[in-house]
Design an enzyme around this catalytic site. Structure first.
Site: not given
Length: 562
Positions: A43, A56, A279, A490
């Site tokens: 990340y 998200p 995230h 997801s």
């Protein structure tokens, strides 16, 4: 296929695979979790903007207020709810969650609040201020692109009551009525290298540095958004999903964010509300657990009013905007508006049925929705694609996620049979059941740490750390195809009637989130307009049709057999 078989065989028997595996096992003996640091690093190494590309959003049900009083009252209750949740984290009284009778690792909850991502020239870092000697006692509130520090604890350490928070929010609102302010928060939406340079430039100034640190150290951020133009009920969810992912562009609320903050609650004056989260430190389930808790908290009858002790004015954060910083902001505006134009978002409620239908036929609701996606994709493209569904690894200490690969030999057999008139319904049902069973079996492997993706990632990272040449299997076209997830999906289950949304993982792919409720399913689908092959509206239409056709198949077959 033959070429790949040869490479895999070579990896297994030439000693290369064995050497890397031994290295991984050594690492596993020395660390609490051999993959979690690498996962975080992936990340932090990514240089794409966090807005749209990795962060998200979550859309909460529409609220019934349409004015600033309603917005403030809602925000005050929400803040009190998050502080109540924080108390459980601080006191270590958060109930340990279970999955299939096994306890789950609760570590991620300790990284959601009082943390922030910091940009670097080549790699970012995440700082968690909750573990500092004096943990933060303030939140950040943003209104009209202006940032405020709001202390949320009384001098005796008790959290402010809802009424006190409401009064403080009123003060903030009244001190930020000017709308001509520079949207400094937009800088955080940039490509990470660009933001890294702009950040170093920004914090050269002492005032700016103090203001940035105050935002970074805050427990969380609350964004009080301006109302957006009204849209039809049909488009409402899509518009709010976009607002949660990017804020709508520089003309609207994109400057009303600090995208590096781990969690930002977003409350619009028009009743739209939700959140976005960075995230790197956490996955979706802990965020949704927090959301469920706060939504329940807000439903409770309000506690007795607090004594009206006058509280100090919340501190407005000052920024000195040099011509160079102004240039950085202008560039961020242009880039954000391009991102907004490029993201196609379709959020909708599939209201024909929910978990009830697959359950009535003894089928896994998650597998059922995954097969509907396979069918919709196959009908659109006449081929299958690599599909990513995230599985939680929280049965393991510091576990994050593993990949459930939903495309299988069994799913292919089902989708090709579905529209084949030569196939009997009974055969189609058998193939559907088979496909769902195969999906369930792979999902079980994934949550128990027995799937392939994190292991392969580990072997690849081990080769990089050993400074040896990259094994051929990782340079193979088949590996690249397997890692190119056109469907990035997801299921983020939640008690609250909400849905998460995320951007696609690849330029020619879809991001699909879904939350199956008892009698309906919430969906959010994204794609990039710059890709001619993808179209979120077409895919959402295909998904509805697939779900309807699969139900018809179940019912016709059930009728025939009875």
């Amino acid at each position: 296929m033959e070429h790949t078989r040869h490479l895999v065989n070579d990896f297994l028997h030439s000693g290369v695979g064995e050497r890397l595996q031994k290295g991984l096992e050594r690492r596993a003996r020395k660390t609490e979790n051999w993959v979690s640091d690498w996962w975080l690093q992936a990340y932090l190494d990514s240089r794409m903007p966090v807005a749209v590309y990795t962060s998200p959003g979550v859309i909460l049900p529409r609220m019934h207020f349409q004015d600033r009083q309603g917005q403030m009252r809602f925000a005050a209750k929400l803040i009190a709810g998050v502080l109540s949740f924080k108390k459980m984290i601080d006191n270590d009284t958060l109930p340990v969650q279970q999955m299939r009778g096994k306890p789950l690792c609760m570590d991620q909850y300790y990284h959601v609040l009082s943390s922030c991502r910091l940009p670097g020239p080549k790699r970012d870092t995440v700082v968690n201020y909750a573990i500092a000697m004096t943990p933060p006692t303030h939140i950040t509130v943003v209104h009209n692109f202006q940032f405020f520090i709001l202390d949320v604890y009384n001098s005796d350490g008790t959290p402010l009551a809802v009424d006190q928070i409401y009064m403080q929010l009123e003060k903030i609102w009244n001190s930020s009525l000017q709308t001509n302010k520079e949207p400094i928060g937009l800088l955080t939406s940039q490509h990470r290298n660009t933001w890294g340079k702009a950040y170093n430039n920004l914090i050269k100034d002492k005032t700016n540095k103090e203001s940035v640190r105050a935002i970074e150290k805050s427990i969380f951020t609350v964004c009080l958004d301006a109302p957006l133009p009204r849209v039809s009920d049909e488009l409402y969810h899509s518009r709010v999903a976009a607002q949660m992912l990017h804020g709508g562009g520089s003309r609207w609320n994109s400057g009303n964010r600090w995208f590096d903050k781990t969690i930002q609650f977003i409350i619009g004056e028009d009743g739209s509300c939700g959140l976005t989260y960075e995230h790197a430190p956490t996955e979706g389930p802990p965020i949704m657990y927090l959301v469920d808790y706060v939504v329940e908290y807000m439903k409770r009858t309000q506690l007795p009013r607090a004594p009206m002790i006058p509280l100090p004015m919340p501190q407005k954060l000052r920024f000195n905007i040099t011509p160079e910083i102004k240039k950085d902001i202008e560039k961020a505006k242009q880039n954000m508006n391009m991102m907004v134009h490029d993201l196609d978002v379709r959020a909708f409620i599939f209201s024909d049925y929910g978990k009830d239908v697959p359950k009535a036929h003894k089928l896994s609701p998650d597998g059922f929705v995954q097969m509907a996606m396979q069918l919709a994709y196959y009908r659109m493209y006449k081929e299958c694609c690599s599909t990513y569904e995230s599985a939680s690894l929280r049965m393991f200490r510091l576990g994050r996620t593993e990949t459930i690969r939903s495309t299988s030999v069994e799913s292919l057999a089902f989708v090709t049979a579905m529209d084949n008139p030569a196939k009997q319904n009974s055969e189609k049902i058998a193939l559907l059941e088979n496909a769902i069973k195969a999906h369930r079996a792979y999902a079980d492997l994934a949550v128990n740490g027995q799937a392939i993706d994190r292991h392969l990632l580990g072997l690849k990272m081990q080769a990089i750390e050993d400074l040896t040449s990259m094994p051929d299997i990782f340079m193979d076209t088949a590996y690249a195809v397997a890692q190119h997830f056109n469907l990035y999906t997801s299921q983020v289950g939640s008690q609250t009637d909400c849905v998460m949304c995320l951007g696609p993982l690849v330029p020619d792919g879809y991001g699909v989130c879904y939350n199956p409720m008892d009698n309906h399913i919430n969906f959010a689908i994204t794609a990039f307009n710059s890709c001619e092959e993808t179209n979120a509206t077409r895919f959402s239409r295909g998904l509805r049709e697939a779900l309807s056709d699969m139900r018809t198949l179940l019912e016709q077959t059930a009728r025939a057999s009875s």
